[in-house]
Write an enzyme that holds these catalytic residues in place. Structure first.
Site, PDB file in Angstrom:
ATOM      1  N   LYS A  43      37.056  46.928  37.908  1.00 49.44           N
ATOM      2  CA  LYS A  43      35.604  46.844  38.565  1.00 49.44           C
ATOM      3  C   LYS A  43      35.380  48.060  39.042  1.00 49.44           C
ATOM      4  CE  LYS A  43      34.659  42.592  37.138  1.00 49.44           C
ATOM      5  NZ  LYS A  43      33.932  42.214  36.394  1.00 49.44           N
ATOM      6  N   SER A 257      43.953  37.016  34.136  1.00 45.53           N
ATOM      7  CA  SER A 257      42.937  37.263  32.929  1.00 45.53           C
ATOM      8  C   SER A 257      43.219  38.086  31.888  1.00 45.53           C
ATOM      9  CB  SER A 257      41.594  37.737  33.659  1.00 45.53           C
ATOM     10  OG  SER A 257      41.867  38.807  34.460  1.00 45.53           O
TER      11      SER A 257
END
Lengths: 315, 90
Positions: A43, A257
């Site tokens: 991110k 994830s």
């Protein structure tokens, strides 16, 4: 490698082969280590790109306050960028996220407003939109709909992958804001259109899908279905199992994830082996496992780990 | 031939609270027809005049049917179907 500042070092992540998880010399898996970014997640790319874009467009002025709905990583990345560039940050985060995320946000100086666990990130988006209306001077960069998010991957992640692996046949990443898949997908459509773009979507516990009615459903504004080849839903048990295999066989300590993404990548690899085709499958390691230690997913049986993730936003 | 279908919380009022039901059909469209016969009202929550509703995702063995053959996707005997509302991730 030398950079003028920490922000200049975002991206340029290593792509490493996985000799033990790859099923054959002709069907190979490659992990792009996005945990090597400054705050330890993919991110950082989107956060930096969105802030720089808002500065260029003069939406952000010195000392401004940023507002963002986030399940964690984007908030942590934005907090780091905001601190470097002189902004305040308010994050709206679902309360069913790991304690380390809140600790990291606090370390980088962000303020957290919690949204209810039921409804997951949908609720965080709803609460953030309400706060944005009440505080017109705050700037919501809005990762789900900000083109700069996907553009960061079009301009950087995609070209890095093609340069490091010209023989790439498949790209696999997680589907959250959809920014990574949209940006990399568009890059390959323009530059190597035969590359398959595969989405791995985390399937959470029921609490997260606790909408009051179906009209409250949410599809990120960035999402363009035509860029994907296929899309898999991966539950917590498979995600944890693969996260542990990645650690056990290849020594990579990743967040949960990433296990979901690896599960989809291994499914693609198995299909290639069955079809006697060769494949070079690159996937994203979104973050390291550090932020998830408190959840207990690296210890005990798979049943215990699955129970520990029930109701949690683990991706 | 009976196929397992996972029903999300929001649609369980139609299945008397059951989270796992069985249905018959060779294609997804037939399975949804069969669900409608046994659980009246559920069909129109899944479909509208354009096909699958925008905020409904259906997976056959974890693969999104929009990337298979949509409502014409062929369902095999040991396949499982999962219905989920579209929610935000990230």
């Amino acid at each position: 490698m030398r950079f003028d500042s920490l922000l200049d070092s975002v991206g340029h992540t290593p792509l490493v082969g996985l000799p033990r998880l790859s099923p054959s010399p002709d069907v190979r898996l490659w992990a792009k280590l996005e945990d090597r970014n400054p705050t330890g997640s993919v991110k950082d790319r989107a956060a930096l790109a969105m802030v720089l874009d808002a500065e260029r467009n003069e939406i952000l002025t010195p000392g401004a306050t940023l507002l963002e709905p986030t399940s964690g990583n984007t908030g942590i990345s934005l907090a780091m960028v905001a601190k470097q560039r002189g902004y305040q940050l308010v994050c709206v985060m679902p309360e069913n996220t790991s304690v380390e995320r809140a600790q990291l946000l606090a370390i980088w100086g962000a303020k957290i407003i919690y949204s209810p666990a039921a409804g997951g990130s949908n609720e965080a988006v709803r609460v953030a939109k309400g706060l944005a209306a009440e505080n017109p001077d705050w700037v919501m960069l809005y990762q789900y709909g900000n083109p700069a998010n996907a553009l960061a991957h079009y301009e950087n992640t995609g070209p890095e992958l093609l340069a490091d692996l010209p023989s790439i046949t498949h790209f696999v990443a997680g589907l959250g804001t959809t920014g990574t898949l949209m940006g990399v997908g568009r890059f390959f459509r323009d530059n190597k259109p035969d590359v398959s773009i595969v989405a791995a979507e985390p399937r959470y516990g029921e609490l997260v899908y606790g909408l009051r009615n179906l009209d409250e459903g949410f599809i990120p504004e960035l999402y363009d279905e035509s860029l994907l080849t296929t899309r898999f839903s991966v539950g917590p048990r498979d995600a944890v199992r693969r996260t542990r295999e990645l650690l056990e066989l290849e020594g990579i300590f990743a967040g949960v994830s990433t296990g979901a993404i690896l599960h989809a990548a291994l499914g693609i690899a198995a299909k290639a082996v069955a079809a006697k085709e060769s494949a070079d499958i690159a996937f994203i390691v979104c973050d390291g496992g550090w932020k998830y230690l408190s959840t207990g997913v690296y210890e005990g049986s798979l049943d215990e780990a699955e129970d520990a993730l029930e109701g949690q936003l683990w991706a | 031939m009976s196929i397992e279908v996972r029903i999300p919380t929001i649609l369980r009022p139609y299945t008397s609270g059951e989270k796992l039901v069985t249905a018959q059909g060779i294609t997804l469209a037939e399975v949804i027809n069969d669900l409608e016969i046994n659980y009246p009202g559920i069909g129109e929550r899944l479909l509208d005049e354009n096909g699958l509703r925008r905020f409904i995702n259906i997976y056959v063995n974890d693969e999104d049917v929009r990337f298979l053959d949509g409502l014409q996707s062929v369902i095999g005997e040991n396949d499982s179907i999962t219905i989920l509302p579209a929610v935000a991730g990230g």
